[in-house]
Design a protein around this motif. Structure first.
Motif, PDB file in Angstrom:
ATOM      1  N   VAL A 252      41.064  23.514  35.958  1.00 42.70           N
ATOM      2  CA  VAL A 252      41.770  24.048  37.133  1.00 42.70           C
ATOM      3  C   VAL A 252      41.971  25.559  37.005  1.00 42.70           C
ATOM      4  O   VAL A 252      41.712  26.302  37.956  1.00 42.70           O
ATOM      5  N   MET A 253      42.400  26.017  35.811  1.00 42.80           N
ATOM      6  CA  MET A 253      42.638  27.456  35.642  1.00 42.80           C
ATOM      7  C   MET A 253      41.345  28.249  35.807  1.00 42.80           C
ATOM      8  O   MET A 253      41.333  29.288  36.475  1.00 42.80           O
ATOM      9  N   LEU A 254      40.255  27.768  35.215  1.00 44.99           N
ATOM     10  CA  LEU A 254      38.990  28.484  35.334  1.00 44.99           C
ATOM     11  C   LEU A 254      38.468  28.468  36.771  1.00 44.99           C
ATOM     12  O   LEU A 254      37.905  29.453  37.241  1.00 44.99           O
ATOM     13  N   CYS A 255      38.662  27.357  37.462  1.00 47.10           N
ATOM     14  CA  CYS A 255      38.237  27.294  38.868  1.00 47.10           C
ATOM     15  C   CYS A 255      39.064  28.239  39.742  1.00 47.10           C
ATOM     16  O   CYS A 255      38.520  28.906  40.622  1.00 47.10           O
ATOM     17  N   ILE A 256      40.354  28.295  39.497  1.00 51.88           N
ATOM     18  CA  ILE A 256      41.207  29.206  40.273  1.00 51.88           C
ATOM     19  C   ILE A 256      40.803  30.653  40.010  1.00 51.88           C
ATOM     20  O   ILE A 256      40.637  31.449  40.942  1.00 51.88           O
ATOM     21  N   LEU A 257      40.640  31.004  38.722  1.00 51.18           N
ATOM     22  CA  LEU A 257      40.234  32.374  38.392  1.00 51.18           C
ATOM     23  C   LEU A 257      38.859  32.691  38.969  1.00 51.18           C
ATOM     24  O   LEU A 257      38.638  33.775  39.506  1.00 51.18           O
ATOM     25  N   GLY A 258      37.929  31.744  38.849  1.00 45.23           N
ATOM     26  CA  GLY A 258      36.598  31.945  39.415  1.00 45.23           C
ATOM     27  C   GLY A 258      36.657  32.128  40.927  1.00 45.23           C
ATOM     28  O   GLY A 258      35.991  33.004  41.481  1.00 45.23           O
ATOM     29  N   GLY A 259      37.465  31.315  41.585  1.00 45.37           N
ATOM     30  CA  GLY A 259      37.627  31.447  43.034  1.00 45.37           C
ATOM     31  C   GLY A 259      38.212  32.793  43.432  1.00 45.37           C
ATOM     32  O   GLY A 259      37.781  33.395  44.416  1.00 45.37           O
ATOM     33  N   MET A 260      39.173  33.262  42.642  1.00 47.47           N
ATOM     34  CA  MET A 260      39.762  34.574  42.931  1.00 47.47           C
ATOM     35  C   MET A 260      38.736  35.688  42.749  1.00 47.47           C
ATOM     36  O   MET A 260      38.684  36.625  43.550  1.00 47.47           O
ATOM     37  N   MET A 261      37.909  35.574  41.710  1.00 40.03           N
ATOM     38  CA  MET A 261      36.872  36.589  41.490  1.00 40.03           C
ATOM     39  C   MET A 261      35.858  36.568  42.623  1.00 40.03           C
ATOM     40  O   MET A 261      35.420  37.625  43.093  1.00 40.03           O
ATOM     41  N   ILE A 262      35.485  35.373  43.081  1.00 36.92           N
ATOM     42  CA  ILE A 262      34.540  35.259  44.196  1.00 36.92           C
ATOM     43  C   ILE A 262      35.153  35.877  45.454  1.00 36.92           C
ATOM     44  O   ILE A 262      34.507  36.656  46.162  1.00 36.92           O
ATOM     45  N   ARG A 263      36.408  35.545  45.727  1.00 33.82           N
ATOM     46  CA  ARG A 263      37.093  36.111  46.896  1.00 33.82           C
ATOM     47  C   ARG A 263      37.145  37.633  46.818  1.00 33.82           C
ATOM     48  O   ARG A 263      36.851  38.326  47.798  1.00 33.82           O
ATOM     49  N   ASN A 264      37.505  38.174  45.644  1.00 33.18           N
ATOM     50  CA  ASN A 264      37.556  39.628  45.487  1.00 33.18           C
ATOM     51  C   ASN A 264      36.174  40.249  45.648  1.00 33.18           C
ATOM     52  O   ASN A 264      36.043  41.337  46.199  1.00 33.18           O
ATOM     53  N   GLY A 265      35.156  39.559  45.148  1.00 37.08           N
ATOM     54  CA  GLY A 265      33.796  40.078  45.275  1.00 37.08           C
ATOM     55  C   GLY A 265      33.278  40.076  46.698  1.00 37.08           C
ATOM     56  O   GLY A 265      32.450  40.903  47.067  1.00 37.08           O
ATOM     57  N   LEU A 266      33.772  39.133  47.495  1.00 32.02           N
ATOM     58  CA  LEU A 266      33.326  39.036  48.888  1.00 32.02           C
ATOM     59  C   LEU A 266      34.199  39.844  49.845  1.00 32.02           C
ATOM     60  O   LEU A 266      33.804  40.072  50.985  1.00 32.02           O
ATOM     61  N   ALA A 267      35.376  40.274  49.382  1.00 34.29           N
ATOM     62  CA  ALA A 267      36.299  41.021  50.239  1.00 34.29           C
ATOM     63  C   ALA A 267      35.725  42.378  50.584  1.00 34.29           C
ATOM     64  O   ALA A 267      35.071  43.028  49.774  1.00 34.29           O
ATOM     65  N   ALA A 268      35.986  42.807  51.798  1.00 35.93           N
ATOM     66  CA  ALA A 268      35.543  44.133  52.241  1.00 35.93           C
ATOM     67  C   ALA A 268      36.362  45.186  51.523  1.00 35.93           C
ATOM     68  O   ALA A 268      37.558  45.030  51.314  1.00 35.93           O
ATOM     69  N   ASP A 269      35.729  46.260  51.124  1.00 31.98           N
ATOM     70  CA  ASP A 269      36.402  47.364  50.445  1.00 31.98           C
ATOM     71  C   ASP A 269      36.755  48.420  51.485  1.00 31.98           C
ATOM     72  O   ASP A 269      35.883  49.016  52.098  1.00 31.98           O
ATOM     73  N   HIS A 270      38.054  48.654  51.661  1.00 36.44           N
ATOM     74  CA  HIS A 270      38.517  49.580  52.692  1.00 36.44           C
ATOM     75  C   HIS A 270      38.952  50.920  52.109  1.00 36.44           C
ATOM     76  O   HIS A 270      39.652  51.670  52.765  1.00 36.44           O
ATOM     77  N   ASN A 271      38.559  51.195  50.864  1.00 39.92           N
ATOM     78  CA  ASN A 271      38.946  52.475  50.265  1.00 39.92           C
ATOM     79  C   ASN A 271      38.178  53.609  50.925  1.00 39.92           C
ATOM     80  O   ASN A 271      36.980  53.539  51.109  1.00 39.92           O
ATOM     81  N   GLU A 272      38.898  54.676  51.228  1.00 48.14           N
ATOM     82  CA  GLU A 272      38.236  55.851  51.781  1.00 48.14           C
ATOM     83  C   GLU A 272      37.589  56.612  50.629  1.00 48.14           C
ATOM     84  O   GLU A 272      38.065  56.608  49.501  1.00 48.14           O
ATOM     85  N   ALA A 273      36.498  57.275  50.919  1.00 46.49           N
ATOM     86  CA  ALA A 273      35.773  58.005  49.884  1.00 46.49           C
ATOM     87  C   ALA A 273      36.622  59.164  49.377  1.00 46.49           C
ATOM     88  O   ALA A 273      37.128  59.964  50.155  1.00 46.49           O
ATOM     89  N   ALA A 274      36.768  59.238  48.058  1.00 47.08           N
ATOM     90  CA  ALA A 274      37.507  60.322  47.427  1.00 47.08           C
ATOM     91  C   ALA A 274      36.501  61.292  46.823  1.00 47.08           C
ATOM     92  O   ALA A 274      35.401  60.897  46.457  1.00 47.08           O
TER      93      ALA A 274
END
Length: 189
Positions: A75-97
């Motif tokens: 369960v812990m590895l699946c949750i962590l893996g799911g969070m990493m997948i979600r973060n990897g698929l999330a749009a990056d809204h950082n403005e260019a510095a």
């Protein structure tokens, strides 16, 4: 845990640090190998220490949850893996510095710690299975050092997109390791 699982785990744990390093490399003005190595060492040391801390915490609790340990790890590895997948698929809204010449130690250490929280949680999971935590922690730390060094050096060339994809692959690898742990335990029972 066998050598292949340790290697896959080490690469999975290093993918979020790699993704961060690509971003750090993209933010630097013409990063040099010395700066990439410095960043890699900082991330690698932190990433090697956190699973040991998690393992120590998990070892204290292991005797109380021995019959459920494989489910907890899964369960812990699946949750962590799911969070990493979600973060990897999330749009990056950082403005260019604007590019900088060098990142501060404290910025790198804070980023390294933030990307190693999952390694601490994995360390807790590792306390429930038969594994040599020193070998595993060293594998995670060295792999992270190499991946972060590489990430900084190629960050200017490939940008944040490749780093995000690496994080998705790392999340999938964690879920696969969790499923393997569960399968091996249930098969043995």
């Amino acid at each position: 845990m066998n050598a292949l699982s340790t290697l896959v785990l080490a690469f999975a744990m290093s993918t979020d640090a790699f993704a961060a390093a690509v971003g750090k490399g993209a933010a630097l003005h013409k990063p040099r190998l010395s700066e990439a190595l410095r960043t890699g060492v900082i991330f690698g040391v932190i990433e090697a220490i956190t699973p040991v801390i998690g393992w120590a915490l998990g070892s204290v609790a292991a005797r109380y949850v021995q019959q459920w340990d494989h489910w907890i790890a899964f369960v812990m590895l699946c949750i962590l893996g799911g969070m990493m997948i979600r973060n990897g698929l999330a749009a990056d809204h950082n403005e260019a510095a604007p590019p900088v010449g060098r990142h501060s130690f404290w910025l790198l250490a804070a980023t390294g710690f933030a990307t190693s929280i999952d390694a601490m949680a994995v360390g807790v999971s590792l306390a429930f299975i038969d594994t040599n935590i020193v070998v595993t922690a060293l594998a995670i730390g060295l792999t992270t050092m190499l991946m972060v060094t590489l990430g900084v050096m190629v960050g200017r060339l490939i940008g944040n997109v490749a780093g995000k994809r690496a994080e998705v692959l790392g999340g999938l690898a964690l879920i696969g390791i969790g499923a393997t742990i569960l399968y091996e335990h249930l098969k043995a029972a």
